[in-house]
Design a protein around this motif. Sequence first.
Motif, short mmCIF file in Angstrom:
data_model
loop_
_atom_site.label_atom_id
_atom_site.label_comp_id
_atom_site.label_asym_id
_atom_site.label_seq_id
_atom_site.Cartn_x
_atom_site.Cartn_y
_atom_site.Cartn_z
N UNK A 44 74.07 45.82 41.47
CA UNK A 44 75.26 45.67 41.05
C UNK A 44 76.24 46.90 41.18
N UNK A 45 76.19 47.60 42.38
CA UNK A 45 76.90 48.98 42.57
C UNK A 45 78.42 48.34 42.61
N UNK A 46 79.46 49.12 41.71
CA UNK A 46 80.81 48.81 41.67
C UNK A 46 81.61 50.01 41.52
N UNK A 47 82.76 50.09 41.90
CA UNK A 47 83.94 50.93 41.46
C UNK A 47 84.84 50.13 40.60
N UNK A 48 85.19 50.40 39.46
CA UNK A 48 86.08 49.76 38.51
C UNK A 48 87.20 50.59 37.93
N UNK A 49 88.17 50.40 37.18
CA UNK A 49 89.15 51.38 36.66
C UNK A 49 88.45 52.05 35.39
N UNK A 50 88.52 53.10 35.41
CA UNK A 50 87.93 54.01 34.22
C UNK A 50 88.40 53.34 33.00
N UNK A 51 87.23 53.38 31.97
CA UNK A 51 87.45 52.76 30.82
C UNK A 51 86.30 52.67 29.63
N UNK A 52 86.45 52.13 28.56
CA UNK A 52 85.38 52.32 27.68
C UNK A 52 84.09 51.34 28.11
N UNK A 53 83.04 51.81 27.64
CA UNK A 53 81.79 51.04 28.00
C UNK A 53 81.18 50.20 26.74
N UNK A 54 80.79 49.10 26.66
CA UNK A 54 80.62 48.19 25.95
C UNK A 54 78.98 48.18 25.59
N UNK A 55 78.77 48.84 24.59
CA UNK A 55 77.19 48.65 24.31
C UNK A 55 76.81 48.24 22.80
N UNK A 56 75.37 47.68 22.80
CA UNK A 56 74.98 47.27 21.53
C UNK A 56 74.67 48.45 20.83
N UNK A 57 75.00 48.38 19.35
CA UNK A 57 74.68 49.34 18.46
C UNK A 57 73.37 49.82 18.60
N UNK A 58 72.40 48.98 18.86
CA UNK A 58 70.90 49.21 18.95
C UNK A 58 70.50 49.88 20.40
N UNK A 59 71.41 50.21 21.30
CA UNK A 59 71.12 50.41 22.54
C UNK A 59 70.18 51.93 22.31
N UNK A 60 69.20 51.83 23.00
CA UNK A 60 68.04 52.85 22.89
C UNK A 60 68.68 54.34 23.17
N UNK A 61 69.75 54.50 23.89
CA UNK A 61 70.37 56.02 24.17
C UNK A 61 70.74 56.48 22.78
N UNK A 62 71.22 55.81 22.07
CA UNK A 62 71.89 56.14 20.70
C UNK A 62 70.84 56.88 19.88
N UNK A 63 69.67 56.13 20.03
CA UNK A 63 68.52 56.53 18.99
C UNK A 63 67.29 57.26 19.33
N UNK A 64 67.13 57.22 20.81
CA UNK A 64 66.05 58.05 21.17
C UNK A 64 66.49 58.86 22.40
N UNK A 65 67.82 58.85 22.82
CA UNK A 65 68.39 60.04 23.38
C UNK A 65 67.97 60.10 24.98
N UNK A 66 67.49 58.78 25.50
CA UNK A 66 67.02 58.62 26.90
C UNK A 66 68.33 58.74 27.73
N UNK A 67 68.48 59.94 28.08
CA UNK A 67 69.98 60.21 29.09
C UNK A 67 69.53 61.48 29.76
N UNK A 68 70.62 61.39 30.75
CA UNK A 68 70.38 62.62 31.71
C UNK A 68 71.66 62.59 32.35
N UNK A 69 72.11 63.76 33.17
CA UNK A 69 73.53 63.90 33.63
C UNK A 69 73.18 64.96 34.67
N UNK A 70 74.16 65.01 35.72
CA UNK A 70 74.29 66.01 36.74
C UNK A 70 75.91 66.43 36.66
N UNK A 71 76.04 67.71 37.55
CA UNK A 71 77.40 68.10 37.43
C UNK A 71 77.48 68.65 39.03
#
Length: 356
Positions: A44-71
């Motif tokens: 589901x690759x897509x380009x959409x208008x920039x805006x907020x992302x809807x996430x469940x409060x229990x999404x694991x990124x919030x609790x266990x920091x499984x996240x990465x980025x590049x620049x």
Amino acid sequence: MLDIKIEKTTSPKVKPDYTKLGFGKYFTDHMFLMNYSTEKGWHDARIVPYGPLALDPSAMVFHYAQELFEGLKAYRRKDGGIQLFRPDRNIERMNNTCDRLCVPRLDPADVLQAIKTVVEVDADWVPYDEGTSLYIRPFIFATDPMLGVHPSHTYIFCIILSPVGSYYAAGINPVKICIEREYVRCVKGGTGIAKAGGNYAASLIGQQKAEKLGFAQVLWLDGVHRKYIDEVGAMNVFFVIDGVVITPELTDGNILPGVTRASCIELLKKWGIPVEERKLSIDEVKEAHANGKLDEVFGTGTAAVISPVGELYDEGETLIVNNNEIGAIAHKLYDAITGMQWGRLEDEMGWIEKIN
């Protein structure tokens, strides 16, 4: 090849004053998104208008920091075209970070296509002004709505874009940095080699201390002996001692393998300037300064490119470097790299990826 669906915004933003951009303050009209599940893989690759992302409060990124980025950045050439600088290295590093954080890899060709496509959609946001560029921030985060400690089964890959000016308000002028003795950034076997948000969260307390003392950045020492130099808060770091360029080696896995760092090493070798990757203690740096042999200190990174250091501070002791002026080697590297990035110089290294 990805089948990227594109949804254009119906409410374009008013563009900022490009002479007062700063860094990371403004964002373009669109973003790239792609989802992952164990059943479908990346989809589901897509380009959409920039805006907020809807996430469940229990999404694991919030609790266990499984996240990465590049620049990385897109640069506007004088002929109006747009190009990237060594995106393959950023994509390779991103996948290496995925491995370290138990996140599924992406096809490098798909990532490059995604970057190019979203930049093309927002091409009118790429600034023309000298020293400006379009910062590209790809990132991945875990989305499983679950509080169990294990790798997520679902993820989102997102790319956002931000027109930027100089990372430091002082520009290419030398900055002041202080040596951190109390805290450490990471240790051997940790996540220092990965571009993960948690590394930066752990470094904030040192950065906060430095800013309160009037310094731009922190110089981190190794987490075991507290004597060997690791890196500066947002950059790799180089020292020129008696004509030899020295940068900390990557063998312990506690230092981020910077793309600009690698580019500097390759250019120095091409120019015949002695360069060494090895352990370097802060005591060796101080001894070189005392003997008048500390010629230059400079940081390297995508955001600032080359950032000369004019002053090192260590618990009441101040070391002035090169009369607080940019050194010849740092200046030559800056001119060469930015010259290629903006298309002012011929790309003799094969590092430029043109978008158009």
